[in-house]
Design a protein around this motif. Structure first.
Motif, short mmCIF file in Angstrom:
data_model
loop_
_atom_site.label_atom_id
_atom_site.label_comp_id
_atom_site.label_asym_id
_atom_site.label_seq_id
_atom_site.Cartn_x
_atom_site.Cartn_y
_atom_site.Cartn_z
N THR A 162 18.67 -41.95 12.67
CA THR A 162 19.57 -40.23 12.60
C THR A 162 18.45 -39.65 13.29
N LEU A 163 16.96 -39.67 13.22
CA LEU A 163 16.63 -38.79 12.94
C LEU A 163 15.59 -38.83 14.40
N PRO A 164 16.26 -38.74 15.69
CA PRO A 164 15.57 -39.07 16.79
C PRO A 164 14.57 -37.94 16.94
N GLY A 165 14.48 -36.82 17.08
CA GLY A 165 13.46 -35.44 16.91
C GLY A 165 12.33 -36.43 16.74
N THR A 166 12.73 -36.97 14.81
CA THR A 166 10.99 -37.01 15.13
C THR A 166 10.60 -37.98 15.32
N GLU A 167 11.61 -39.18 15.92
CA GLU A 167 10.59 -40.89 16.34
C GLU A 167 10.23 -39.85 17.49
N ARG A 168 10.43 -39.08 18.40
CA ARG A 168 10.39 -38.54 19.68
C ARG A 168 8.59 -37.99 19.31
N THR A 169 8.59 -37.50 18.07
CA THR A 169 7.37 -36.24 17.93
C THR A 169 6.55 -37.18 18.14
N LEU A 170 6.83 -37.75 16.93
CA LEU A 170 5.85 -39.00 16.78
C LEU A 170 5.40 -39.30 17.97
N SER A 171 6.53 -40.44 18.52
CA SER A 171 6.07 -41.06 19.71
C SER A 171 5.25 -39.74 20.95
N ASN A 172 5.80 -38.77 21.20
CA ASN A 172 4.63 -38.38 21.86
C ASN A 172 3.39 -37.62 21.56
N TYR A 173 3.34 -37.12 20.08
CA TYR A 173 1.95 -37.17 19.74
C TYR A 173 1.52 -38.72 19.88
N ARG A 174 1.80 -39.20 19.66
CA ARG A 174 1.04 -40.80 19.98
C ARG A 174 0.15 -40.89 21.65
N GLY A 202 17.47 -53.94 5.63
CA GLY A 202 17.51 -55.09 6.71
C GLY A 202 18.44 -54.58 8.05
N SER A 203 18.02 -52.79 8.32
CA SER A 203 18.69 -52.96 9.33
C SER A 203 17.57 -52.25 10.72
N PHE A 204 16.51 -52.42 9.99
CA PHE A 204 15.49 -51.65 10.64
C PHE A 204 15.24 -52.58 12.61
N TYR A 205 15.17 -51.69 13.50
CA TYR A 205 15.06 -52.26 14.44
C TYR A 205 14.42 -51.16 15.33
N CYS A 206 13.45 -51.85 16.25
CA CYS A 206 12.34 -51.06 17.24
C CYS A 206 12.41 -52.50 18.62
N SER A 207 12.14 -51.54 19.61
CA SER A 207 11.53 -52.76 21.41
C SER A 207 10.49 -51.38 21.44
N THR A 219 0.81 -51.75 27.06
CA THR A 219 2.22 -51.63 26.12
C THR A 219 2.54 -50.59 27.09
N ASP A 220 3.38 -50.11 27.35
CA ASP A 220 4.19 -48.99 27.88
C ASP A 220 5.08 -48.33 26.85
N TRP A 221 3.79 -47.57 25.85
CA TRP A 221 4.27 -47.17 24.96
C TRP A 221 5.43 -45.59 24.73
N ALA A 222 5.44 -44.98 26.08
CA ALA A 222 6.64 -44.51 26.39
C ALA A 222 7.62 -44.85 26.35
N SER A 223 8.53 -46.51 26.31
CA SER A 223 9.23 -46.95 25.72
C SER A 223 9.19 -48.08 24.41
N LEU A 224 8.79 -47.60 23.55
CA LEU A 224 9.01 -47.43 21.94
C LEU A 224 10.22 -46.83 21.98
N SER A 225 11.06 -47.78 21.21
CA SER A 225 12.26 -46.81 20.97
C SER A 225 12.86 -47.36 19.63
N ILE A 226 13.53 -47.06 18.25
CA ILE A 226 13.42 -47.22 16.85
C ILE A 226 14.72 -46.70 16.38
N ASP A 227 15.62 -47.59 15.79
CA ASP A 227 17.02 -46.40 15.87
C ASP A 227 16.83 -46.10 14.69
#
Ligand SMILES: C[S@@+](CC[C@H](N)C(=O)[O-])C[C@H]1O[C@@H](n2cnc3c(N)ncnc32)[C@H](O)[C@@H]1O
Length: 261
Positions: A153-165, A244-249, A143-151
């Motif tokens: 409005t809190l992109p800072g939190t998303e990045r913090t959690l992604s970088n932590y992983r 029903g609007s969650f999206y990630c890739s 998996t290229d975990w750095a490509s995890l992208s979650i829709d």
């Protein structure tokens, strides 16, 4: 609290195999298996791929699955018995750093979602190269975990959690994107890359497949994220689930090549 390092259960592997079925299929194709081959599945877990590979090598071949977790291997043996397989499979307990096999043994080797867990991925790829026969195929899926992208409005939190992983939970969090460089550095021939995107719109499935809950709890315990931030984040995920609007890739990378003659 024991620190979470991305460990999974056999139940997790069985469920995630459904999502990964076409990726698994693509990896088998790149092994160029012929009847009678001896092949290796490194980091075989509960033997899901061993079962398919036994069918591909036929009665005259052999499939070896190696993992360091004895409970996974016991589950693998049980799964093979339940699938009424003949005896042309072998589960071996060992470390990916030092493979307990003679050189040039396998016609092809594969490994799926293992490299992200390795502290010495270069050493493991060298070992895979050593145990593969000349012209034999090596196929790594990660998996290229750095490509995890979650829709969100809190992109800072998303990045913090992604970088932590990537940087604190996984030993080799950038594994997917570094496979090509690893293959090149060992002069592996005929290197091919395939990138397969996965997207999810079911938030519960996302939390299950990505072990997101454990990542969030560990980030909280390590004070990488505050309770307030996590609460905002969770509220947003719950709202997305309700709407029903969650999206990630995320991208899954398959790199394959041949041992030079
Ligand atoms: C995410 S699971 C993938 C299992 C399997 N490849 C599949 O796709 O179903 C990763 C597996 O690698 C094993 N593993 C992790 N580090 C290892 C190491 N250093 N040596 C051998 N096995 C290892 C774990 O025990 C686990 O079974």
């Amino acid at each position: 609290m024991q620190s979470f390092k991305g460990e999974v259960t056999s139940h997790y592997l069985a469920e995630s195999a459904k999502l990964f079925s076409s990726i698994k299929e693509a990896s088998y194709e790149k092994m160029f298996i012929a009847s009678g081959h001896t092949v290796l599945d490194l980091g075989c877990g509960s033997g899901i791929d061993v079962i398919t590979l036994v069918d591909r090598v036929g009665p005259g071949g052999q499939v070896v699955g190696l993992d360091h977790d004895i409970d996974m291997l016991k589950k693998g043996s049980q799964n093979c018995l339940d699938a009424n397989l003949m005896s042309n499979y072998l589960f071996v307990q060992g470390s990916a750093d030092q493979l307990p096999f003679k050189s040039d043994l396998f016609a092809s080797c594969r490994s799926e979602r293992l490299f992200m867990h390795l502290s010495q991925p270069d050493q493991t790829l060298s070992e895979l190269l050593r145990v593969t026969e000349p012209s034999g195929h090596i196929v790594i899926v990660d998996t290229d975990w750095a490509s995890l992208s979650i829709d969100t409005t809190l992109p800072g939190t998303e990045r913090t959690l992604s970088n932590y992983r990537i940087s604190h939970v996984l030993k080799n969090g950038y594994s997917g994107r570094s496979l090509y460089r690893q293959f090149k550095s060992l002069d592996i021939s005929n290197i091919k890359i395939e990138v397969i995107p996965i997207y999810l719109t079911d938030v519960d499935l996302f939390y299950f497949i990505s072990l997101q809950n454990a990542i969030e709890q560990q980030a909280l315990a390590d004070r990488v994220i505050s309770e307030k931030e996590l609460s905002y984040w969770r509220n947003e995920m719950e709202l997305a689930a309700q709407n029903g609007s969650f999206y990630c890739s995320v991208n899954i990378v398959i790199v394959s090549g041949q041992k030079p003659n």
